[in-house]
Motif scaffolding. Sequence first.
Motif: not given
Length: 90
Positions: A20, A27, A61, A71, A31
Amino acid sequence: MIDDDRPLFAQIAEKVEDSIINGTLPEMSRAPSTNELAHFYSINPATAAKGINLLVSKGVLEKRRGIGMFVTDGARALLINEHRTTFSDS
């Protein structure tokens, strides 16, 4: 890969955090799932889930029912700030 004395779940969480921070996991993007992480790192899915849940509890998360893990918006800034604080405290 994963070989130091820290628990595996903490190492998994750190790997995701690093992705990240460096932008490979942006973002609002999906994930990796616990099963994907477990397969990639050859670990038990429950261990991967524990690492993922650690990131959920931090607000990095979020679970989207039926879709997967994503994210959060602002996760990168949150992690960078956390790392700065940890670094300055040591």
